[in-house]
Design an enzyme around this catalytic site. Structure first.
Site, PDB file in Angstrom:
ATOM      1  N   ASP A  43       2.107  27.364 -15.095  1.00  0.00           N
ATOM      2  CA  ASP A  43       1.627  27.629 -13.742  1.00  0.00           C
ATOM      3  C   ASP A  43       0.342  28.438 -13.872  1.00  0.00           C
ATOM      4  O   ASP A  43       0.130  29.083 -14.899  1.00  0.00           O
ATOM      5  CB  ASP A  43       2.678  28.402 -12.929  1.00  0.00           C
ATOM      6  CG  ASP A  43       2.539  28.180 -11.431  1.00  0.00           C
ATOM      7  OD1 ASP A  43       1.481  28.559 -10.866  1.00  0.00           O
ATOM      8  OD2 ASP A  43       3.453  27.615 -10.814  1.00  0.00           O
ATOM      9  N   ASP A  70      -3.808  26.207 -16.539  1.00  0.00           N
ATOM     10  CA  ASP A  70      -4.441  25.438 -15.476  1.00  0.00           C
ATOM     11  C   ASP A  70      -4.310  23.965 -15.869  1.00  0.00           C
ATOM     12  O   ASP A  70      -4.939  23.512 -16.825  1.00  0.00           O
ATOM     13  CB  ASP A  70      -5.904  25.842 -15.343  1.00  0.00           C
ATOM     14  CG  ASP A  70      -6.642  25.069 -14.261  1.00  0.00           C
ATOM     15  OD1 ASP A  70      -6.085  24.091 -13.717  1.00  0.00           O
ATOM     16  OD2 ASP A  70      -7.801  25.429 -13.967  1.00  0.00           O
ATOM     17  N   ASN A  97       5.850  18.174 -11.719  1.00  0.00           N
ATOM     18  CA  ASN A  97       6.016  18.702 -10.367  1.00  0.00           C
ATOM     19  C   ASN A  97       4.737  19.224  -9.721  1.00  0.00           C
ATOM     20  O   ASN A  97       4.565  19.108  -8.504  1.00  0.00           O
ATOM     21  CB  ASN A  97       7.062  19.829 -10.411  1.00  0.00           C
ATOM     22  CG  ASN A  97       6.985  20.732  -9.210  1.00  0.00           C
ATOM     23  OD1 ASN A  97       7.390  20.360  -8.110  1.00  0.00           O
ATOM     24  ND2 ASN A  97       6.479  21.940  -9.401  1.00  0.00           N
ATOM     25  N   TYR A 162      -5.128  13.546  -1.349  1.00  0.00           N
ATOM     26  CA  TYR A 162      -3.762  13.883  -1.772  1.00  0.00           C
ATOM     27  C   TYR A 162      -2.838  12.688  -1.612  1.00  0.00           C
ATOM     28  O   TYR A 162      -2.095  12.342  -2.541  1.00  0.00           O
ATOM     29  CB  TYR A 162      -3.247  15.063  -0.945  1.00  0.00           C
ATOM     30  CG  TYR A 162      -1.808  15.433  -1.239  1.00  0.00           C
ATOM     31  CD1 TYR A 162      -1.478  16.201  -2.352  1.00  0.00           C
ATOM     32  CD2 TYR A 162      -0.775  15.030  -0.392  1.00  0.00           C
ATOM     33  CE1 TYR A 162      -0.153  16.544  -2.624  1.00  0.00           C
ATOM     34  CE2 TYR A 162       0.544  15.370  -0.654  1.00  0.00           C
ATOM     35  CZ  TYR A 162       0.848  16.130  -1.762  1.00  0.00           C
ATOM     36  OH  TYR A 162       2.157  16.467  -2.029  1.00  0.00           O
ATOM     37  N   LYS A 166      -0.818  10.729  -4.575  1.00  0.00           N
ATOM     38  CA  LYS A 166       0.645  10.673  -4.590  1.00  0.00           C
ATOM     39  C   LYS A 166       1.158   9.234  -4.488  1.00  0.00           C
ATOM     40  O   LYS A 166       2.181   8.901  -5.090  1.00  0.00           O
ATOM     41  CB  LYS A 166       1.211  11.526  -3.452  1.00  0.00           C
ATOM     42  CG  LYS A 166       1.171  13.009  -3.742  1.00  0.00           C
ATOM     43  CD  LYS A 166       1.989  13.347  -4.983  1.00  0.00           C
ATOM     44  CE  LYS A 166       2.119  14.826  -5.231  1.00  0.00           C
ATOM     45  NZ  LYS A 166       2.943  15.128  -6.421  1.00  0.00           N
ATOM     46  N   THR A 197       9.294  25.357   1.687  1.00  0.00           N
ATOM     47  CA  THR A 197       9.033  26.472   0.785  1.00  0.00           C
ATOM     48  C   THR A 197       8.291  27.563   1.556  1.00  0.00           C
ATOM     49  O   THR A 197       7.828  27.367   2.678  1.00  0.00           O
ATOM     50  CB  THR A 197       8.189  26.023  -0.400  1.00  0.00           C
ATOM     51  OG1 THR A 197       6.909  25.559   0.100  1.00  0.00           O
ATOM     52  CG2 THR A 197       8.864  24.880  -1.162  1.00  0.00           C
TER      53      THR A 197
END
Length: 255
Positions: A43, A70, A97, A162, A166, A197
């Protein structure tokens, strides 16, 4: 934490997770660590990642290994994968993920911004898979779980880079599943719905959006990272040994 089944085949298995410091990723790290898996994760956010390791350190048999990285730096991502192999053993499970669903106006997107979005949301999934496949071949098999999104299925606007990235993940999954199935490497796409989240609640949740979510979902529940982790555990475990090249959607029946 969502109650989940116990998967004996995951005990001692090395798992590599991208974007494991918060949100869905943190749920994955915790779920696999509690199964007795040896978890390595990357992360860019050190503080929440280190806090997660400290939280789990006294509760699981093998505390997770956090490596700051990164993922847009492919060389750094490859080094992290090698470090996990050296310290925890050959990787048997890859969970691709990490992502960033930052909104953007189509007419304002520059080539540089487009490339940056692809560098976060698409490119690392391919190169992480490329890096772990030789390890999986050597150990006799493995499971790769690529993470998609229902955003493009729902024709969501306001983030074309995005949604395009995806949408492409299903193509990656099916291609890798065909190429490496003979090596007993299974590749599937896990497609989360709107997982509420902390980030999603802070940035995007309002009365209008929440009303649309409730009307769209068949189940009147607020999806949490644990719902996604429960599916990821199944796809990583030997229990899903006959599943590959498929989409597994966790969206409470929205799509």
């Amino acid at each position: 934490m969502i109650l989940t089944a116990s998967y004996p085949s995951l005990r001692g298995r090395t798992v590599f997770i991208t974007g494991g410091g918060s949100g869905i990723g943190a749920g994955l790290v915790e779920a696999f660590a509690r199964q007795g898996a040896k978890v390595g994760f990357v992360d860019i956010a050190a503080a929440p990642s280190e806090a997660l390791v400290a939280h789990l350190g006294t509760q699981v048999e093998t505390p997770p290994l956090f490596l700051p990285c990164d993922i847009t730096d492919i060389a750094a991502l490859r080094r992290a994968i090698e470090t996990v192999r050296d310290r925890l053993g050959p990787i048997g499970v890859l969970l691709n993920n990490a992502a960033n669903d930052q909104r953007h106006a189509t007419l304002e997107v520059t080539p540089e911004y487009w490339d940056e979005r692809i560098a976060v949301n698409q490119r690392p999934q391919f190169f992480a898979a490329q890096a772990v496949i030789p390890q999986m071949q050597a150990r006799g098999g493995g499971s790769i779980v690529n993470f998609g999104s229902v955003s493009w299925m729902l024709k969501q606007g306001g983030m074309a880079a995005y949604t395009m990235a995806k949408a492409s993940i299903q193509g990656l999954t099916r291609s890798l599943a065909r190429d490496f199935g003979r090596d007993n490497i299974r590749v599937n796409t896990l497609v989360p719905g709107w997982i509420l989240t902390e980030r999603q609640v802070e940035l995007w949740l309002n009365k209008e959006n929440d009303k649309g979510r409730r009307e769209g979902q068949c189940l009147d529940i607020r999806l949490q990272p644990g719902h996604v982790a429960a599916m990821a555990l199944f796809l990583a475990a030997d229990d899903s040994g006959g599943c590959t090249a498929q989409d597994f959607i966790v969206d409470a029946g929205w799509t």
